[in-house]
Scaffold this active site. Structure first.
Site, PDB file in Angstrom:
ATOM      1  N   ARG A 273       6.848 -11.856  21.417  1.00  0.00           N
ATOM      2  CA  ARG A 273       8.171 -12.047  20.809  1.00  0.00           C
ATOM      3  C   ARG A 273       8.501 -10.926  19.827  1.00  0.00           C
ATOM      4  O   ARG A 273       9.113 -11.155  18.785  1.00  0.00           O
ATOM      5  CB  ARG A 273       8.249 -13.428  20.128  1.00  0.00           C
ATOM      6  CG  ARG A 273       7.985 -14.588  21.074  1.00  0.00           C
ATOM      7  CD  ARG A 273       9.026 -14.660  22.186  1.00  0.00           C
ATOM      8  NE  ARG A 273       8.710 -15.699  23.156  1.00  0.00           N
ATOM      9  CZ  ARG A 273       8.142 -15.500  24.354  1.00  0.00           C
ATOM     10  NH1 ARG A 273       7.850 -14.269  24.737  1.00  0.00           N
ATOM     11  NH2 ARG A 273       7.888 -16.499  25.156  1.00  0.00           N
TER      12      ARG A 273
ATOM     13  N   SER B 292      12.474 -23.298  22.945  1.00  0.00           N
ATOM     14  CA  SER B 292      11.263 -23.520  22.150  1.00  0.00           C
ATOM     15  C   SER B 292      11.458 -22.996  20.729  1.00  0.00           C
ATOM     16  O   SER B 292      11.836 -21.846  20.533  1.00  0.00           O
ATOM     17  CB  SER B 292      10.068 -22.822  22.794  1.00  0.00           C
ATOM     18  OG  SER B 292       9.795 -23.372  24.055  1.00  0.00           O
TER      19      SER B 292
ATOM     20  N   GLU C 181       9.562 -19.433  16.312  1.00  0.00           N
ATOM     21  CA  GLU C 181       9.944 -18.379  17.251  1.00  0.00           C
ATOM     22  C   GLU C 181      11.392 -18.001  17.023  1.00  0.00           C
ATOM     23  O   GLU C 181      11.793 -16.852  17.190  1.00  0.00           O
ATOM     24  CB  GLU C 181       9.742 -18.875  18.685  1.00  0.00           C
ATOM     25  CG  GLU C 181      10.134 -17.882  19.753  1.00  0.00           C
ATOM     26  CD  GLU C 181       9.823 -18.382  21.151  1.00  0.00           C
ATOM     27  OE1 GLU C 181      10.681 -18.229  22.041  1.00  0.00           O
ATOM     28  OE2 GLU C 181       8.715 -18.918  21.344  1.00  0.00           O
TER      29      GLU C 181
END
Length: 292
Positions: free
Chosen positions: A165, A215, A285
């Site tokens: 990420r 998510s 995230e």
């Protein structure tokens, strides 16, 4: 509006543009239709000494209820796609879902994982998005960005510093304007079958009927965030109008006019409970930005 011919919206709600349908107001908001317009907007903000925030589809992002100061630029009108051989080049505002569909139509494999991911090409590169065994860094060959010194710079794959990420654009101030994807020839029906398989799995497991960011947390080493949240008994837990999904514990859904602050407060509550129960610190995230 002060003297300018740019299409600027003042004191505008961010929520209608965001996947979460939450977020405060932007001082100024603009959607450029060309690279020249993008540069003019950046020049205008610099002359006014305003902070600039550049986004695509405003997915994977929580904007607090106090909103964003300065200028918000949405790249969604910069969405052209071109093909040369087995490569697709897409402007940053192109939906990654749409790019995956174009790839399938041309018999190009490598973007099947992106068939149901909300967000733009720029966002997918910026966050190194991924799902179902695929990830941006597996297919991105190069990226062109507009740098703070007004130059267009091309980054080869090795220069993008992809990680989990992560990409170099989170640090270098460059505005991603396009990316080239190196794909492979494959039978169209096999590509479509894989896309259908991924989307079926997504629909089966994920709460797609509610606004969300997908998510919320990164996968902690040795664990799955969703399982830790589920085992902590947090599914169905709400703060304001935002709830931990009862279908997938890793998702937070906007069920009743939730705000950016609701999202952030629920994230903190989940982090606290999971750490109390399992001594695992969940790391978001999603990016959390803006004023409270």
């Amino acid at each position: 509006m002060q003297k300018t011919d740019l299409a600027l919206l003042e004191n505008t709600d961010i929520a209608p543009y965001a996947y979460t349908q939450a977020g405060g107001r932007a001082d100024f908001l603009a959607i450029p239709k060309s690279l020249d317009e993008l540069q003019s907007l950046l020049d205008w903000a610099k002359a006014k000494d305003l902070p600039v925030h550049v986004f695509g589809r405003l997915s994977n992002l929580v904007v607090r209820s106090g909103g964003l100061r300065g200028l918000v630029i949405l790249m969604t009108e910069l969405k052209a796609v071109s093909a040369v051989g087995t490569e697709l080049t897409a402007q940053a505002g192109c939906d990654i879902i749409w790019l995956a569909a174009i790839a399938q139509d041309k018999g190009l494999s490598g973007l099947e994982w992106a068939a149901g991911i909300p967000g733009s090409v720029g966002g997918a590169v910026f966050m190194n998005a991924g799902a179902y065994g695929g990830q941006a860094d597996m297919v991105v060959d190069s990226v062109t960005a507009l740098m703070p010194d007004k130059t267009l710079k091309k980054f080869d794959r090795s220069e993008i510093d992809f990680g989990y990420r992560h990409s170099v654009f989170q640090e270098n101030g460059g505005v991603i304007v396009e990316a080239t994807f190196a794909l492979e020839r494959k039978d169209k029906s096999k590509i479509q079958a894989k896309m259908d398989e991924n989307n079926y799995a997504r629909a089966l497991k994920q709460p797609l009927s509610w606004p969300s960011n997908g998510s919320v947390f990164k996968r902690p080493e040795g664990h799955f965030a969703g399982k830790l949240i589920m085992d902590s008994g947090l599914q169905g837990t709400s703060v304001g109008g935002v709830m931990v999904s009862t279908k997938h514990a890793g998702f937070m859904v906007n069920v009743d006019h939730g705000t950016g602050n609701d999202y952030e407060d629920l994230i903190h509550l989940v982090q606290k409970e999971v750490f109390k129960n399992y001594q695992v610190q969940l790391e978001p995230e999603v990016r959390i930005i803006g004023d409270r």
